[in-house]
Design a protein around this motif. Sequence first.
Motif, PDB file in Angstrom:
ATOM      1  N   THR A   1      14.192   8.553 -29.110  1.00  0.00           N
ATOM      2  CA  THR A   1      13.182   9.306 -29.759  1.00  0.00           C
ATOM      3  C   THR A   1      12.818  10.656 -29.324  1.00  0.00           C
ATOM      4  OG1 THR A   1      12.076   7.271 -30.056  1.00  0.00           O
ATOM      5  CG2 THR A   1      11.008   9.031 -30.609  1.00  0.00           C
ATOM      6  N   VAL A   2      12.679  11.082 -28.002  1.00  0.00           N
ATOM      7  CA  VAL A   2      12.603  12.405 -27.197  1.00  0.00           C
ATOM      8  C   VAL A   2      13.604  13.257 -27.414  1.00  0.00           C
ATOM      9  CG1 VAL A   2      11.738  13.604 -25.508  1.00  0.00           C
ATOM     10  CG2 VAL A   2      10.660  11.391 -26.060  1.00  0.00           C
ATOM     11  N   TYR A   3      14.627  12.748 -26.931  1.00  0.00           N
ATOM     12  CA  TYR A   3      15.798  13.579 -26.937  1.00  0.00           C
ATOM     13  C   TYR A   3      16.995  13.372 -28.122  1.00  0.00           C
ATOM     14  CZ  TYR A   3      14.485  14.502 -22.289  1.00  0.00           C
ATOM     15  OH  TYR A   3      13.522  14.877 -20.955  1.00  0.00           O
ATOM     16  N   GLN A   4      16.710  12.483 -28.723  1.00  0.00           N
ATOM     17  CA  GLN A   4      17.581  12.413 -30.164  1.00  0.00           C
ATOM     18  C   GLN A   4      18.939  12.556 -29.897  1.00  0.00           C
ATOM     19  OE1 GLN A   4      15.837  14.962 -33.343  1.00  0.00           O
ATOM     20  NE2 GLN A   4      13.671  14.068 -32.579  1.00  0.00           N
ATOM     21  N   GLU A   5      19.818  13.560 -30.520  1.00  0.00           N
ATOM     22  CA  GLU A   5      21.293  13.581 -30.286  1.00  0.00           C
ATOM     23  C   GLU A   5      21.703  13.940 -28.972  1.00  0.00           C
ATOM     24  OE1 GLU A   5      19.727  17.745 -31.259  1.00  0.00           O
ATOM     25  OE2 GLU A   5      19.466  15.712 -32.228  1.00  0.00           O
ATOM     26  N   ASN A   6      20.678  14.403 -28.099  1.00  0.00           N
ATOM     27  CA  ASN A   6      21.300  14.672 -26.692  1.00  0.00           C
ATOM     28  C   ASN A   6      20.892  13.438 -25.724  1.00  0.00           C
ATOM     29  OD1 ASN A   6      22.289  17.005 -27.409  1.00  0.00           O
ATOM     30  ND2 ASN A   6      20.328  17.919 -26.929  1.00  0.00           N
ATOM     31  N   HIS A   7      20.395  12.299 -26.322  1.00  0.00           N
ATOM     32  CA  HIS A   7      19.940  11.152 -25.516  1.00  0.00           C
ATOM     33  C   HIS A   7      20.953  10.729 -24.455  1.00  0.00           C
ATOM     34  CE1 HIS A   7      21.524   8.784 -28.707  1.00  0.00           C
ATOM     35  NE2 HIS A   7      21.736   7.720 -27.935  1.00  0.00           N
ATOM     36  N   GLU A   8      22.305  10.411 -24.987  1.00  0.00           N
ATOM     37  CA  GLU A   8      23.208   9.741 -24.036  1.00  0.00           C
ATOM     38  C   GLU A   8      23.343  10.550 -22.877  1.00  0.00           C
ATOM     39  OE1 GLU A   8      26.577   9.043 -26.305  1.00  0.00           O
ATOM     40  OE2 GLU A   8      25.620   7.426 -27.388  1.00  0.00           O
ATOM     41  N   GLU A   9      23.497  12.090 -23.088  1.00  0.00           N
ATOM     42  CA  GLU A   9      23.786  12.794 -22.026  1.00  0.00           C
ATOM     43  C   GLU A   9      22.520  12.772 -20.855  1.00  0.00           C
ATOM     44  OE1 GLU A   9      24.195  17.751 -21.159  1.00  0.00           O
ATOM     45  OE2 GLU A   9      24.375  16.934 -23.124  1.00  0.00           O
ATOM     46  N   VAL A  10      21.254  12.713 -21.523  1.00  0.00           N
ATOM     47  CA  VAL A  10      20.183  12.816 -20.492  1.00  0.00           C
ATOM     48  C   VAL A  10      19.928  11.599 -19.757  1.00  0.00           C
ATOM     49  CG1 VAL A  10      17.559  13.085 -20.562  1.00  0.00           C
ATOM     50  CG2 VAL A  10      19.028  14.634 -22.038  1.00  0.00           C
TER      51      VAL A  10
ATOM     52  N   PRO B   1      13.717  19.781 -19.248  1.00  0.00           N
ATOM     53  CA  PRO B   1      13.071  20.407 -20.309  1.00  0.00           C
ATOM     54  C   PRO B   1      12.923  19.018 -21.331  1.00  0.00           C
ATOM     55  CG  PRO B   1      15.618  20.742 -20.484  1.00  0.00           C
ATOM     56  CD  PRO B   1      15.443  20.324 -19.125  1.00  0.00           C
ATOM     57  N   VAL B   2      11.605  19.015 -21.899  1.00  0.00           N
ATOM     58  CA  VAL B   2      11.272  17.900 -22.619  1.00  0.00           C
ATOM     59  C   VAL B   2      10.901  18.422 -23.941  1.00  0.00           C
ATOM     60  CG1 VAL B   2       9.636  15.930 -22.855  1.00  0.00           C
ATOM     61  CG2 VAL B   2      10.533  16.608 -20.506  1.00  0.00           C
ATOM     62  N   PRO B   3      11.749  17.974 -24.934  1.00  0.00           N
ATOM     63  CA  PRO B   3      11.416  18.183 -26.416  1.00  0.00           C
ATOM     64  C   PRO B   3      10.117  17.601 -26.959  1.00  0.00           C
ATOM     65  CG  PRO B   3      13.694  17.601 -26.199  1.00  0.00           C
ATOM     66  CD  PRO B   3      12.917  17.187 -25.156  1.00  0.00           C
ATOM     67  N   HIS B   4       9.299  18.521 -27.712  1.00  0.00           N
ATOM     68  CA  HIS B   4       8.182  18.123 -28.353  1.00  0.00           C
ATOM     69  C   HIS B   4       8.309  17.726 -29.737  1.00  0.00           C
ATOM     70  CE1 HIS B   4       3.895  18.161 -29.946  1.00  0.00           C
ATOM     71  NE2 HIS B   4       3.853  18.040 -28.859  1.00  0.00           N
ATOM     72  N   LYS B   5       7.830  16.821 -30.302  1.00  0.00           N
ATOM     73  CA  LYS B   5       7.910  16.582 -31.547  1.00  0.00           C
ATOM     74  C   LYS B   5       7.994  17.442 -32.573  1.00  0.00           C
ATOM     75  CE  LYS B   5       6.196  12.494 -34.796  1.00  0.00           C
ATOM     76  NZ  LYS B   5       5.170  11.605 -34.902  1.00  0.00           N
TER      77      LYS B   5
ATOM     78  N   ARG C   1       9.121  21.855 -23.656  1.00  0.00           N
ATOM     79  CA  ARG C   1       8.230  21.923 -22.558  1.00  0.00           C
ATOM     80  C   ARG C   1       9.115  21.774 -21.247  1.00  0.00           C
ATOM     81  NH1 ARG C   1       3.945  24.750 -24.284  1.00  0.00           N
ATOM     82  NH2 ARG C   1       2.882  23.959 -22.218  1.00  0.00           N
ATOM     83  N   HIS C   2       8.604  22.795 -20.244  1.00  0.00           N
ATOM     84  CA  HIS C   2       9.520  22.429 -18.979  1.00  0.00           C
ATOM     85  C   HIS C   2       8.493  21.570 -18.223  1.00  0.00           C
ATOM     86  CE1 HIS C   2      12.535  25.408 -19.566  1.00  0.00           C
ATOM     87  NE2 HIS C   2      11.747  26.246 -20.186  1.00  0.00           N
ATOM     88  N   VAL C   3       9.180  20.556 -17.657  1.00  0.00           N
ATOM     89  CA  VAL C   3       8.362  19.448 -16.939  1.00  0.00           C
ATOM     90  C   VAL C   3       8.909  19.037 -15.655  1.00  0.00           C
ATOM     91  CG1 VAL C   3       7.873  16.965 -16.891  1.00  0.00           C
ATOM     92  CG2 VAL C   3       7.848  18.455 -19.078  1.00  0.00           C
ATOM     93  N   GLU C   4       8.107  19.165 -14.710  1.00  0.00           N
ATOM     94  CA  GLU C   4       8.557  18.588 -13.446  1.00  0.00           C
ATOM     95  C   GLU C   4       8.416  17.070 -13.509  1.00  0.00           C
ATOM     96  OE1 GLU C   4       7.420  20.171  -9.138  1.00  0.00           O
ATOM     97  OE2 GLU C   4       5.938  18.981  -9.639  1.00  0.00           O
ATOM     98  N   PHE C   5       9.688  16.584 -13.187  1.00  0.00           N
ATOM     99  CA  PHE C   5       9.726  15.023 -13.278  1.00  0.00           C
ATOM    100  C   PHE C   5      10.210  14.517 -12.142  1.00  0.00           C
ATOM    101  CE2 PHE C   5      12.682  11.663 -14.117  1.00  0.00           C
ATOM    102  CZ  PHE C   5      11.809  10.864 -14.997  1.00  0.00           C
ATOM    103  N   SER C   6       9.044  13.490 -11.385  1.00  0.00           N
ATOM    104  CA  SER C   6       9.142  12.878 -10.416  1.00  0.00           C
ATOM    105  C   SER C   6       9.108  11.333 -10.662  1.00  0.00           C
ATOM    106  CB  SER C   6       8.159  13.076  -9.700  1.00  0.00           C
ATOM    107  OG  SER C   6       7.885  14.629  -9.044  1.00  0.00           O
ATOM    108  N   VAL C   7       9.933  10.563  -9.826  1.00  0.00           N
ATOM    109  CA  VAL C   7       9.911   9.098 -10.016  1.00  0.00           C
ATOM    110  C   VAL C   7       9.906   8.363  -8.768  1.00  0.00           C
ATOM    111  CG1 VAL C   7      11.417   7.269 -10.793  1.00  0.00           C
ATOM    112  CG2 VAL C   7      11.505   9.308 -12.102  1.00  0.00           C
ATOM    113  N   TYR C   8       8.944   7.394  -8.839  1.00  0.00           N
ATOM    114  CA  TYR C   8       8.756   6.551  -7.716  1.00  0.00           C
ATOM    115  C   TYR C   8       8.843   5.034  -8.130  1.00  0.00           C
ATOM    116  CZ  TYR C   8       5.836  10.462  -6.070  1.00  0.00           C
ATOM    117  OH  TYR C   8       5.741  11.721  -5.734  1.00  0.00           O
TER     118      TYR C   8
ATOM    119  N   THR D   1       5.453  24.562 -17.772  1.00  0.00           N
ATOM    120  CA  THR D   1       5.946  25.656 -18.713  1.00  0.00           C
ATOM    121  C   THR D   1       5.337  26.944 -18.374  1.00  0.00           C
ATOM    122  OG1 THR D   1       6.003  23.992 -20.284  1.00  0.00           O
ATOM    123  CG2 THR D   1       6.473  26.351 -21.271  1.00  0.00           C
ATOM    124  N   ASP D   2       4.073  27.080 -18.451  1.00  0.00           N
ATOM    125  CA  ASP D   2       3.622  28.453 -17.910  1.00  0.00           C
ATOM    126  C   ASP D   2       4.011  28.705 -16.420  1.00  0.00           C
ATOM    127  OD1 ASP D   2       2.217  28.257 -20.513  1.00  0.00           O
ATOM    128  OD2 ASP D   2       0.275  27.512 -19.649  1.00  0.00           O
TER     129      ASP D   2
END
Length: 424
Positions: A215-224, A243-247, A252-259, A273-274
């Motif tokens: 849904t979010v990355y659409q045609e690029n979803h497999e690569e992401v 980068p996180v696409p908006h609807k 938006r540029h997003v710092e992504f962390s996973v626990y 982003t700012d």
Amino acid sequence: MSKETIETLQAELADTRTQLEQAKQQQTEHQQLQKQFQQNQKLLQDIIDNSPLVVFVKDKAGQFILTNQVFDGFFGFVDKAQVIGKIDADFLPEAVAQQNRQNDLEVFNVNKPIRSEEVIPSSDGLHTYLSVKFPLHDADNEPYAVCGIATDITERKQMEESLKFSEQRFRDMVENLPVGVVYLTEDVFIFNKSVELLTGYTLAEITGIDEWFKTVYQENHEEVRAIYDKDKQAGFPEPAVVPVPHKNGSVRHVEFSVYASEVEEIWLLRDVTDHERLRAEQEQLQGELIKAQQRVIQELSTPIIPVMDRIIVMPLVGSIDSLRAKDLMRTMLQGISDHRAKIIILDITGVSIVDTGVANHLDKTIQAARLKGARTILTGISDAVAETIIDLGIDWSNVETLRDLQTGLMVALQSLGLTLRNRN
């Protein structure tokens, strides 16, 4: 008395004795049965009295016919006479008694066990009991009483309420965090309002991790998704700005962390982003500043000083490498053109080291000036530099050299037919 009469009386007496013995035997058996019944009844009472659960039995009229010590102790009964034969309304509030009676009648109506929670008031407050009530049947399999077994779950209910309250507070806190939070397990995928703001999608539109990428990355979803799976195998070693696409089509540029653990993952998404824009602007400004500084340094390292018409001076300070030598030649040639110079004085008083490389650079510069029709005078050769030139075997026989800048200026003026006069 005849013999027949005597025999008849003896027979009747024997029968009587037999009947008496039979009656005595029956009485003994009855006493044994009664004793056995009393023993069984006491055994049953002992069993239920030592049970940690509340146990009671009521007949169809709602009268108690059996209770245990836990039941009696809860209501403060010290004698069975205080409860046996009584009904709920004799010692419970009317509303509670009516609810209990309805539950009892339902057992008789459905003729099977039912479970319910009953709130019973006590001297130390309200107690919640988890009650299981089931019918007791007679020889004809007809229900004649209801038996209840209840567990005091007051503390558990309080803990559940406290946990529910804490969970709600935690949910409210997470929901209103300025950082996006995604929680996922094998069966659960939820996120807070900040994620909705970052992506423009709601939970109704994204119900799982696969739907997230599609849904979010659409045609690029497999690569992401491949990048995500690779990081997952590595244990999500460090946060990354992605980068996180908006609807609405923006990004938006997003710092992504996973626990992550074996059974769950928590994503933290921070909108930078700012920050990234400011960082890019700062890098651009810093790059421009560095370029400006380099230009200033370049100008300072190879200055052109027009002292008189057709005479320019280039004082050199510091070491001269191949890069600076190119700048020196370029600046000097530009100076010759700009000032229509005929004579260039290269003053190397500030050059502490002169080696073969420096000498070659100066030779090429002088040759370039000669091609432009300008004469080059080299001044400022110190004793140490002169000694070095000799030791290195450098041939400067074709270079016009003078001791200092003053001498060079005088020679330059004379070559142009000019002289300096003292007005005094």
